[in-house]
Design a protein around this motif. Structure first.
Motif, PDB file in Angstrom:
ATOM      1  N   TYR A  44       4.188  -4.928  -4.559  1.00  0.00           N
ATOM      2  CA  TYR A  44       3.966  -5.469  -3.218  1.00  0.00           C
ATOM      3  C   TYR A  44       4.139  -6.977  -3.262  1.00  0.00           C
ATOM      4  CZ  TYR A  44       2.375  -0.819  -2.231  1.00  0.00           C
ATOM      5  OH  TYR A  44       2.330   0.550  -2.087  1.00  0.00           O
ATOM      6  N   CYS A  45       5.096  -7.449  -2.479  1.00  0.00           N
ATOM      7  CA  CYS A  45       5.452  -8.866  -2.452  1.00  0.00           C
ATOM      8  C   CYS A  45       4.777  -9.508  -1.254  1.00  0.00           C
ATOM      9  CB  CYS A  45       6.966  -9.006  -2.409  1.00  0.00           C
ATOM     10  SG  CYS A  45       7.751  -8.248  -3.839  1.00  0.00           S
ATOM     11  N   LEU A  46       3.734 -10.262  -1.540  1.00  0.00           N
ATOM     12  CA  LEU A  46       2.899 -10.871  -0.514  1.00  0.00           C
ATOM     13  C   LEU A  46       3.171 -12.366  -0.418  1.00  0.00           C
ATOM     14  CD1 LEU A  46      -0.421  -9.235  -1.748  1.00  0.00           C
ATOM     15  CD2 LEU A  46       1.002  -8.426   0.109  1.00  0.00           C
ATOM     16  N   PRO A  64      12.429  -1.315   1.687  1.00  0.00           N
ATOM     17  CA  PRO A  64      12.079  -1.648   0.305  1.00  0.00           C
ATOM     18  C   PRO A  64      13.274  -1.464  -0.625  1.00  0.00           C
ATOM     19  CG  PRO A  64      10.460  -0.153   1.267  1.00  0.00           C
ATOM     20  CD  PRO A  64      11.585  -0.270   2.246  1.00  0.00           C
ATOM     21  N   TYR A  99       7.916  -3.586  -1.982  1.00  0.00           N
ATOM     22  CA  TYR A  99       7.617  -3.672  -0.559  1.00  0.00           C
ATOM     23  C   TYR A  99       7.365  -5.126  -0.180  1.00  0.00           C
ATOM     24  CZ  TYR A  99       6.572   1.305  -1.200  1.00  0.00           C
ATOM     25  OH  TYR A  99       6.638   2.629  -1.507  1.00  0.00           O
ATOM     26  N   GLY A 100       7.549  -5.427   1.096  1.00  0.00           N
ATOM     27  CA  GLY A 100       7.215  -6.753   1.585  1.00  0.00           C
ATOM     28  C   GLY A 100       8.431  -7.604   1.848  1.00  0.00           C
ATOM     29  N   PHE A 152       1.075  -6.764  -7.546  1.00  0.00           N
ATOM     30  CA  PHE A 152       1.209  -7.694  -6.429  1.00  0.00           C
ATOM     31  C   PHE A 152       1.885  -8.954  -6.964  1.00  0.00           C
ATOM     32  CE2 PHE A 152      -2.629  -5.325  -5.104  1.00  0.00           C
ATOM     33  CZ  PHE A 152      -2.186  -4.874  -3.866  1.00  0.00           C
ATOM     34  N   ILE A 193       1.422  -7.129   5.262  1.00  0.00           N
ATOM     35  CA  ILE A 193       2.586  -7.975   4.974  1.00  0.00           C
ATOM     36  C   ILE A 193       3.423  -8.020   6.244  1.00  0.00           C
ATOM     37  CG2 ILE A 193       4.624  -8.355   3.526  1.00  0.00           C
ATOM     38  CD1 ILE A 193       3.408  -6.455   1.460  1.00  0.00           C
ATOM     39  N   TYR A 220      -0.706  -1.922   4.996  1.00  0.00           N
ATOM     40  CA  TYR A 220      -0.546  -1.042   3.850  1.00  0.00           C
ATOM     41  C   TYR A 220      -1.928  -0.629   3.361  1.00  0.00           C
ATOM     42  CZ  TYR A 220       4.288  -2.674   3.364  1.00  0.00           C
ATOM     43  OH  TYR A 220       5.606  -2.965   3.582  1.00  0.00           O
ATOM     44  N   VAL A 240      -3.167   1.242  -0.124  1.00  0.00           N
ATOM     45  CA  VAL A 240      -2.743   1.759  -1.414  1.00  0.00           C
ATOM     46  C   VAL A 240      -3.926   2.482  -2.041  1.00  0.00           C
ATOM     47  CG1 VAL A 240      -1.908   1.122  -3.701  1.00  0.00           C
ATOM     48  CG2 VAL A 240      -1.072  -0.087  -1.692  1.00  0.00           C
ATOM     49  N   GLY A 245       4.257   1.046  -7.266  1.00  0.00           N
ATOM     50  CA  GLY A 245       4.916   0.135  -6.343  1.00  0.00           C
ATOM     51  C   GLY A 245       4.626  -1.313  -6.679  1.00  0.00           C
TER      52      GLY A 245
END
Length: 188
Positions: free
Chosen positions: A47-49, A8, A17-18, A96, A82, A87, A89, A45
């Motif tokens: 989160y890159c989805l 990350p 993340y991701g 996101f 991912i 994950y 959370v 955080g």
């Protein structure tokens, strides 16, 4: 390789993340330059989805400020995957971001800044966020515009599918530069 599976990356201590492309990772350094560390305080955080849905609808990004009060602590967990990594959370606030709809670095940057705008609105203005609230969306867009335009070369970029963006540009223009030529930021 387009997508990097590195560790990350952090912006003012907040981990992303991701899967991120090299260009998306690079633009995070620019985002860090135009934002203050205190604006990120408390964010758990980003989160890159590959895609993001809220209540079955595709969205470019989403900010979760808190779990609903009536949710039991056992159910206060978001679970997702991912790139085959699972994950869970359990703490908010989190963000996101859809990395597929926001492949272009400038679009990705604007969405990250927009979601950060919701975080700032919630934490600094004590706003109770409501999904689809026009005033809150305008605040997040205006916040994003102010920082986005501080990044080199962004003033002529084209942004896609961002609700209330044209109104936010007009509001920003009137409040910051009423006697200057209109912004060239393009909206599609």
């Amino acid at each position: 390789m387009f997508w990097k599976k590195d560790e990350p990356v952090a912006v003012h201590g907040v981990l992303f993340y991701g899967l991120l492309s090299k260009k998306q990772r690079a633009i995070l350094k620019e985002i860090e330059k135009v934002t203050a560390p205190e604006e990120w305080n408390g964010l758990k955080g980003v989160y890159c989805l590959g895609s993001v849905k809220v209540q079955g609808r595709d969205v470019l990004g989403v900010y979760y400020g808190q779990f609903p009060k009536q949710t039991s602590s056992k159910k206060q967990a978001l679970q997702f995957e991912i790139n085959y990594k699972k994950y869970t959370v359990t703490e908010c606030p989190i963000v996101f971001v859809d990395t597929m709809k926001n492949k272009k670095a400038h679009q990705f940057a604007f969405i990250v800044l927009h979601e950060l705008g919701h975080h700032v609105d919630r934490t600094q203005n004590q706003a109770v966020l409501r999904e689809g609230n026009k005033q809150q969306e305008l605040f997040a867009n205006t916040y994003a515009i102010e920082r986005f335009l501080q990044m080199e070369g962004m003033e002529s970029k084209q942004l896609h599918n961002i609700p209330y963006l044209q109104e936010a540009i007009q509001e920003y223009q009137q409040s910051h530069y009423p006697f200057c030529p209109p912004l060239t930021l393009r909206v599609e």
